[in-house]
Design a protein around this motif. Structure first.
Motif, PDB file in Angstrom:
ATOM      1  N   MET A   7       0.838  -1.206   0.000  1.00 57.61           N
ATOM      2  CA  MET A   7       0.000   0.000   0.000  1.00 57.61           C
ATOM      3  C   MET A   7       0.872   1.256   0.000  1.00 57.61           C
ATOM      4  O   MET A   7       0.617   2.214  -0.745  1.00 57.61           O
ATOM      5  N   MET A   8       1.912   1.256   0.805  1.00 58.04           N
ATOM      6  CA  MET A   8       2.818   2.420   0.849  1.00 58.04           C
ATOM      7  C   MET A   8       3.499   2.614  -0.514  1.00 58.04           C
ATOM      8  O   MET A   8       3.623   3.731  -0.993  1.00 58.04           O
ATOM      9  N   GLU A   9       3.924   1.499  -1.119  1.00 58.77           N
ATOM     10  CA  GLU A   9       4.564   1.607  -2.435  1.00 58.77           C
ATOM     11  C   GLU A   9       3.586   2.178  -3.463  1.00 58.77           C
ATOM     12  O   GLU A   9       3.957   2.995  -4.300  1.00 58.77           O
ATOM     13  N   GLY A  15       2.627   9.360  -6.170  1.00 58.00           N
ATOM     14  CA  GLY A  15       3.220  10.668  -5.884  1.00 58.00           C
ATOM     15  C   GLY A  15       2.903  11.213  -4.508  1.00 58.00           C
ATOM     16  O   GLY A  15       3.131  12.394  -4.226  1.00 58.00           O
ATOM     17  N   VAL A  16       2.375  10.359  -3.633  1.00 60.10           N
ATOM     18  CA  VAL A  16       1.994  10.843  -2.300  1.00 60.10           C
ATOM     19  C   VAL A  16       3.236  11.059  -1.449  1.00 60.10           C
ATOM     20  O   VAL A  16       4.104  10.180  -1.378  1.00 60.10           O
ATOM     21  N   ASP A  17       3.357  12.225  -0.828  1.00 63.55           N
ATOM     22  CA  ASP A  17       4.409  12.371   0.167  1.00 63.55           C
ATOM     23  C   ASP A  17       3.897  12.903   1.505  1.00 63.55           C
ATOM     24  O   ASP A  17       4.686  13.086   2.423  1.00 63.55           O
ATOM     25  N   HIS A  18       2.580  13.093   1.616  1.00 60.54           N
ATOM     26  CA  HIS A  18       2.012  13.510   2.900  1.00 60.54           C
ATOM     27  C   HIS A  18       0.714  12.765   3.158  1.00 60.54           C
ATOM     28  O   HIS A  18      -0.130  12.649   2.263  1.00 60.54           O
ATOM     29  N   THR A  64      -3.978  15.134  -4.989  1.00 61.09           N
ATOM     30  CA  THR A  64      -4.966  14.366  -4.240  1.00 61.09           C
ATOM     31  C   THR A  64      -4.517  14.224  -2.791  1.00 61.09           C
ATOM     32  O   THR A  64      -3.376  13.826  -2.538  1.00 61.09           O
ATOM     33  N   GLY A  65      -5.378  14.569  -1.862  1.00 55.15           N
ATOM     34  CA  GLY A  65      -5.064  14.442  -0.441  1.00 55.15           C
ATOM     35  C   GLY A  65      -5.288  13.013   0.037  1.00 55.15           C
ATOM     36  O   GLY A  65      -6.021  12.242  -0.593  1.00 55.15           O
ATOM     37  N   VAL A  66      -4.646  12.668   1.142  1.00 56.80           N
ATOM     38  CA  VAL A  66      -4.803  11.322   1.701  1.00 56.80           C
ATOM     39  C   VAL A  66      -5.048  11.433   3.206  1.00 56.80           C
ATOM     40  O   VAL A  66      -4.305  12.139   3.905  1.00 56.80           O
ATOM     41  N   ALA A  67      -6.077  10.732   3.700  1.00 58.24           N
ATOM     42  CA  ALA A  67      -6.355  10.708   5.137  1.00 58.24           C
ATOM     43  C   ALA A  67      -6.562   9.269   5.589  1.00 58.24           C
ATOM     44  O   ALA A  67      -7.223   8.482   4.899  1.00 58.24           O
ATOM     45  N   ALA A 137      -6.493  -1.293  -5.475  1.00 60.91           N
ATOM     46  CA  ALA A 137      -7.558  -0.380  -5.039  1.00 60.91           C
ATOM     47  C   ALA A 137      -7.012   1.026  -4.812  1.00 60.91           C
ATOM     48  O   ALA A 137      -7.705   2.017  -5.067  1.00 60.91           O
ATOM     49  N   ILE A 138      -5.779   1.121  -4.319  1.00 58.20           N
ATOM     50  CA  ILE A 138      -5.182   2.445  -4.105  1.00 58.20           C
ATOM     51  C   ILE A 138      -5.003   3.159  -5.456  1.00 58.20           C
ATOM     52  O   ILE A 138      -5.370   4.335  -5.610  1.00 58.20           O
ATOM     53  N   HIS A 139      -4.481   2.455  -6.438  1.00 62.04           N
ATOM     54  CA  HIS A 139      -4.298   3.083  -7.754  1.00 62.04           C
ATOM     55  C   HIS A 139      -5.634   3.499  -8.368  1.00 62.04           C
ATOM     56  O   HIS A 139      -5.778   4.599  -8.898  1.00 62.04           O
ATOM     57  N   GLU A 140      -6.622   2.613  -8.250  1.00 62.27           N
ATOM     58  CA  GLU A 140      -7.936   2.956  -8.801  1.00 62.27           C
ATOM     59  C   GLU A 140      -8.534   4.147  -8.048  1.00 62.27           C
ATOM     60  O   GLU A 140      -9.158   5.025  -8.645  1.00 62.27           O
ATOM     61  N   ALA A 141      -8.322   4.170  -6.736  1.00 65.53           N
ATOM     62  CA  ALA A 141      -8.868   5.264  -5.927  1.00 65.53           C
ATOM     63  C   ALA A 141      -8.284   6.610  -6.370  1.00 65.53           C
ATOM     64  O   ALA A 141      -9.015   7.602  -6.499  1.00 65.53           O
ATOM     65  N   PHE A 142      -7.002   6.654  -6.613  1.00 64.57           N
ATOM     66  CA  PHE A 142      -6.394   7.912  -7.061  1.00 64.57           C
ATOM     67  C   PHE A 142      -6.913   8.318  -8.436  1.00 64.57           C
ATOM     68  O   PHE A 142      -7.170   9.496  -8.689  1.00 64.57           O
TER      69      PHE A 142
END
Lengths: 559, 179
Positions: A7-9, A15-18, A64-67, A137-142
């Motif tokens: 998931m982190m990868e 491109g998430v860094d936060h 895109t933000g992540v929470a 799912a993470i890729h599709e979500a973004f």
């Protein structure tokens, strides 16, 4: 590889860094994986705030933000932020922990059906049932959150699955989903018809919304409007897409918009709605909204076309792609700009007769409108301003004068009090070199005031200018105007002492109760090296005008 | 520039009208958990009222078909289909043209059938090409397939004989021809 590490990868590959979030039992594997991942986790103090911070991050950066939140209460605390992101089309990926798969459906400890709870308030959601799906799912979500009309996507991850070993390769091709293909180009024939109608219009108005900012179409909008001195107004969410110091700018429209903007809509013969959705705060009484106008509507979301107001020339597409084509088609018609002279002299007369104005205060009194003007002076009109919801939000929208996109971050659709401080934290994380100010009210700020701890502990130097009138001001105003002054639940009383509260959190606390000191105190707040809050005591019973009473027509504005 | 080539504003028409008739929507969705909840939830949230609903598999195991009917006199069908299209799991929607569509419902009727009534019930059943699928001492169960109206007509014929229970499926439909 462990699914949580995959998931982190996947997040890094996007491109998430936060990430903004709070751990708990069900997302322990995820938080274990965060430690080694090459990204910064900002530990919020309430999941709702983590969600708003991710929204603020998305607004300020265009990314895109992540929470993150855990299962059960962690997930339900995110609900307000998810709903907020849905209403304002903010791209945020929410990742919740879920109880182990063998506990699902048993009312296990900290179990909540967050996918079920959030069904009506997400752009999409997915409950992971197979560990190998997690990075997919993470890729599709973004992809879903950030394309088309942006919005929140929820990925719910059972604890046991995120511990499983899976194989993960970053995808080499873009995500393709059979049921999701946003139309971005805009129909050329419709664009040509729109240009020809516009060329025949004697009283056009350009009505823009937050979609222009989402589409990064500010420059395209400015070129289009410059094609023929079209008068421009914007919703609350679209402020900054068009410069407020341009002569074609009419001010904001709607419930607390300017008379010139609302009267122009009322008398327009053709309205071009761009990335806007005809919300009831804009239209007022629907049957009397812009009664003389035909409508061109440009929007990425086909379902917005004719949802509230029947549209004559719909153009479904990405505003940034459609506007240049419309500008070219319009310029090719070589219209005579003088045909708008009459319209402009009518508009200029309204502008002269009804400027935004307020009664000056007594000596030393700080009028709330003057506070916004002072904020403009000390920030050079170029800060990222977040706000909460209520009178202070409307005054900021009216008086700050936004000239650039992504400078104005607030909760428009859902109207979430408590949004401003966490959103400022997110914006400051996204744009550490920009001045970020949360202009809040005392009713709103306290709803997520715990985030001062986040700002201090995470060293995020946001500034809070608190417009303190001691009331739930907008509700008090409505009770005064429409409920015979029968005040109910709106007096905030003397608590808390905001300076002491700020200092208890480790932030700088200042107070200003004399208009003569305001600029200096604001400057001192900005100059402080770290999070700081300025408690500004404004006129307690000032009302926000002008105003279209709810359910009334634009021409019946009061104040 | 001649203004003749421009669009006259007074000629512009907005296209948002109620059709005034019943619509059958055939919706192909991904066969995944929760998809029906998304579709049903969308209808309740937007205030759209479903008249009948039928869900089942298609020839493709990954795809299910939801067939639903709703009243175009009350709901702008265009808005309904556009909202449905926003659901990521919705693959395809067809607003079925009545003249080009074969639509059927099925119903089971349990009728109190005293000996003196039986012949008449059997006769009705034959006229409607219905089948007697269960016979007991006091009751018959009759199965009938047909259009929504046909089943309504059959019901009104049976009712005077003592309708004990009935169950109707939602309408299912396919477009005529080879596409």
């Amino acid at each position: 590889m462990r699914a949580a590490d995959a998931m982190m990868e996947a997040l890094r590959a996007e491109g998430v860094d936060h990430i903004f979030g709070i751990p708990g039992g069900a997302n322990l594997p995820t938080y274990d994986a965060i430690v080694g991942a090459d990204l910064r986790h900002v530990q919020a103090r309430h999941e709702q705030a983590a969600g708003h911070a991710a929204e603020g991050y998305a607004w300020a950066s265009g990314r895109t933000g992540v929470a993150f939140g855990t299962s059960g209460p962690g997930a339900t605390n995110l609900v307000t932020a998810i709903a907020d992101a849905m209403m304002d089309s903010v791209p945020v990926v929410f990742v919740t922990g879920q109880v182990r798969t063998d506990l699902i459906g048993t009312d296990g400890f900290q179990e909540a059906d967050i996918v079920g709870i959030t069904l009506p308030i997400v752009k999409h959601s997915v409950m992971i049932t197979d560990a190998a799906q997690i990075p997919v799912a993470i890729h599709e979500a973004f992809h879903i959150a950030s394309t088309g009309r942006p919005g929140p996507v929820l990925v719910d991850v059972p604890q046991d699955l995120s511990k499983e070993e899976i194989t993960y390769e970053p995808p080499t091709s873009p995500v393709e989903l059979a049921g999701y293909r946003p139309n971005t180009e805009g129909n050329s024939k419709q664009i040509r018809i729109a240009a020809k109608a516009l060329a025949n219009s004697k009283r056009p108005v350009i009505y823009t919304g937050g979609g222009v900012i989402k589409a990064e179409a500010s420059a395209e909008l400015r070129e289009f409007c410059a094609a023929d001195r079209f008068p421009v107004t914007s919703t609350l969410m679209g402020l900054g897409a068009f410069p407020s110091d341009d002569p074609a700018w009419l001010g904001m429209l709607g419930m607390h918009g300017t008379r010139s903007a609302n009267y122009s809509m009322d008398e327009a013969d053709l309205i071009v709605a761009i990335g806007a959705r005809f919300d009831d705060r804009i239209t007022g009484k629907l049957s009397e909204f812009a009664p003389n106008a035909k409508f061109i509507h440009i929007d990425i979301d086909p379902a917005e076309i004719s949802k509230n107001v029947p549209v004559h020339i719909p153009i479904v597409g990405d505003v940034a792609k459609v506007l240049p084509k419309l500008t070219r088609e319009y310029q090719a018609l070589q219209t005579d700009p003088s045909r708008l002279d009459g319209w402009w002299s009518r508009i200029n007369a309204w502008q002269d007769e009804y400027p935004l104005t307020y009664e000056p205060g007594s000596e030393g009194e700080i009028k709330p409108q003057a506070m916004i003007q002072a904020m403009h002076r000390v920030t050079g009109g170029d800060a990222i301003i977040t706000s909460d919801v209520g009178q202070h939000q409307m005054w900021t929208a009216q008086y700050y004068g936004f000239n650039k996109p992504r400078r104005w971050i607030n909760s428009g659709g859902l109207g979430t009090m408590g949004y401003g401080l966490p959103a400022a934290i997110g914006a400051k994380v996204a744009c550490p070199d920009e001045q970020v100010v949360c202009l809040s009210g005392d009713g709103s700020l306290i709803m997520n005031v715990q985030e001062l701890a986040t700002a201090v502990n995470e060293d995020i130097p946001v500034k809070v200018f608190l417009m303190n009138n001691g009331f739930m001001g907008m509700v008090r105003q409505w009770q005064e105007l429409f409920w015979d002054g029968n005040y109910s639940g709106v007096d905030n009383g003397p608590s808390p002492d905001w300076v002491k509260l700020s200092e208890a959190f480790g932030a700088k606390g200042l107070r200003c109760d004399d208009s003569a000191d305001l600029d200096e105190m604001m400057q001192a707040t900005l100059d402080h090296d770290g999070p700081a809050l300025l408690d500004v005591r404004v006129s307690p019973r000032e009302n926000c005008y002008p105003m279209i009473p709810a359910g009334s027509a634009a021409r019946d504005m009061v104040g | 520039m001649g203004t003749s080539e421009l669009i006259r504003l007074e000629d512009l028409q907005a296209s948002r009208t109620l059709s005034g008739r019943k619509h059958v929507l055939s919706i192909l969705v991904e066969n995944r958990p929760g998809v029906l909840a998304r579709v049903a939830g969308l209808f309740s949230r937007r205030g759209f009222n479903i008249d009948t609903l039928a869900v089942g598999p298609t020839d493709d195991a990954n795809v299910s078909r939801i067939t639903l009917t709703l009243d175009g006199a009350v709901h702008p069908i265009d808005q309904v289909t556009k909202q449905l299209h926003k659901l990521i799991n919705v693959l395809k929607i067809r607003d079925m043209e009545p003249s080009e569509t074969v639509a059927r419902e099925m119903a089971l009727f349990k009728v109190s059938a005293a000996v003196e009534n039986r012949a008449e019930i059997v006769q009705f059943a034959e006229i409607f090409r219905a089948k007697i699928v269960d016979v007991s001492r006091r009751a018959l169960i009759v199965e009938v397939t047909g259009s929504h109206d046909k089943i309504g007509a059959f019901e009104s014929m049976l009712r005077p004989h003592g309708l004990l229970e009935m169950v109707r499926t939602g309408e299912v439909a396919l477009t005529r021809g080879g596409d």
